[in-house]
Design a protein around this motif. Structure first.
Motif, PDB file in Angstrom:
ATOM      1  N   ALA A   1      -5.272   2.712  -2.114  1.00 50.21           N
ATOM      2  CA  ALA A   1      -3.837   2.899  -2.217  1.00 50.21           C
ATOM      3  C   ALA A   1      -3.084   1.576  -2.348  1.00 50.21           C
ATOM      4  O   ALA A   1      -1.867   1.554  -2.291  1.00 50.21           O
ATOM      5  CB  ALA A   1      -3.322   3.665  -0.995  1.00 50.21           C
TER       6      ALA A   1
ATOM      7  N   ASN B   1      -2.539  -2.769   9.541  1.00 50.22           N
ATOM      8  CA  ASN B   1      -3.254  -1.797   8.711  1.00 50.22           C
ATOM      9  C   ASN B   1      -4.665  -2.262   8.419  1.00 50.22           C
ATOM     10  O   ASN B   1      -4.903  -3.439   8.212  1.00 50.22           O
ATOM     11  CB  ASN B   1      -2.520  -1.593   7.389  1.00 50.22           C
ATOM     12  CG  ASN B   1      -1.123  -1.079   7.595  1.00 50.22           C
ATOM     13  OD1 ASN B   1      -0.901  -0.230   8.431  1.00 50.22           O
ATOM     14  ND2 ASN B   1      -0.183  -1.601   6.849  1.00 50.22           N
TER      15      ASN B   1
ATOM     16  N   TRP C   1       0.872  -1.178   0.000  1.00 53.49           N
ATOM     17  CA  TRP C   1       0.000   0.000   0.000  1.00 53.49           C
ATOM     18  C   TRP C   1       0.899   1.215   0.000  1.00 53.49           C
ATOM     19  O   TRP C   1       1.982   1.219   0.577  1.00 53.49           O
ATOM     20  CB  TRP C   1      -1.015   0.000   1.131  1.00 53.49           C
ATOM     21  CG  TRP C   1      -0.535   0.299   2.512  1.00 53.49           C
ATOM     22  CD1 TRP C   1       0.010  -0.583   3.388  1.00 53.49           C
ATOM     23  CD2 TRP C   1      -0.563   1.549   3.181  1.00 53.49           C
ATOM     24  NE1 TRP C   1       0.327   0.039   4.564  1.00 53.49           N
ATOM     25  CE2 TRP C   1      -0.018   1.356   4.463  1.00 53.49           C
ATOM     26  CE3 TRP C   1      -0.996   2.827   2.828  1.00 53.49           C
ATOM     27  CZ2 TRP C   1       0.115   2.383   5.386  1.00 53.49           C
ATOM     28  CZ3 TRP C   1      -0.864   3.844   3.754  1.00 53.49           C
ATOM     29  CH2 TRP C   1      -0.320   3.614   5.009  1.00 53.49           C
TER      30      TRP C   1
ATOM     31  N   LYS D   1      -7.506   1.509   3.329  1.00 54.75           N
ATOM     32  CA  LYS D   1      -6.384   1.820   2.445  1.00 54.75           C
ATOM     33  C   LYS D   1      -6.523   1.181   1.071  1.00 54.75           C
ATOM     34  O   LYS D   1      -5.586   1.192   0.289  1.00 54.75           O
ATOM     35  CB  LYS D   1      -5.099   1.351   3.103  1.00 54.75           C
ATOM     36  CG  LYS D   1      -4.822   2.104   4.391  1.00 54.75           C
ATOM     37  CD  LYS D   1      -3.558   1.614   5.018  1.00 54.75           C
ATOM     38  CE  LYS D   1      -3.109   2.512   6.122  1.00 54.75           C
ATOM     39  NZ  LYS D   1      -3.762   2.403   7.349  1.00 54.75           N
TER      40      LYS D   1
ATOM     41  N   ASN E   1       2.075   4.500   1.074  1.00 59.16           N
ATOM     42  CA  ASN E   1       2.073   5.337   2.262  1.00 59.16           C
ATOM     43  C   ASN E   1       2.909   6.564   1.933  1.00 59.16           C
ATOM     44  O   ASN E   1       4.133   6.508   2.003  1.00 59.16           O
ATOM     45  CB  ASN E   1       2.658   4.566   3.445  1.00 59.16           C
ATOM     46  CG  ASN E   1       2.659   5.352   4.727  1.00 59.16           C
ATOM     47  OD1 ASN E   1       2.140   6.456   4.780  1.00 59.16           O
ATOM     48  ND2 ASN E   1       3.244   4.782   5.759  1.00 59.16           N
TER      49      ASN E   1
END
Length: 79
Positions: free
Chosen positions: A66, A58, A23, A63, A25
């Motif tokens: 992403a 997470n 993902w 998310k 970040n």
């Protein structure tokens, strides 16, 4: 523990293909886990059985936009 991800079609992915999921970040790709393509649906969406690391904390749903899925082949696979 595993999670099923549903992604858009990619010609780089095939059934039983292995993938790595990250993902994004900010500008850094953070590792989420490894997975296997388990199905390509009639509508071309791809189902991935994601095997998450135990230390991943997470929330994937938060998310999901992403997430980055990358196909991979190891040298052991080639041998």
């Amino acid at each position: 523990n595993s999670t099923i991800l549903l992604t858009e079609f990619s010609e780089y992915l095939q059934i039983q293909g292995l993938v790595t999921v990250f993902w994004l970040n900010e500008d850094y790709e953070e590792f989420v886990g490894y997975g296997e393509v388990i199905n390509i649906q009639n509508d071309k969406k791809i189902q991935i059985d994601l095997k998450k690391n135990n230390d991943i904390k997470n929330n994937l749903e938060a998310k999901r936009k992403a997430l980055i899925v990358k196909p991979f082949v190891t040298t052991k696979t080639i041998e």
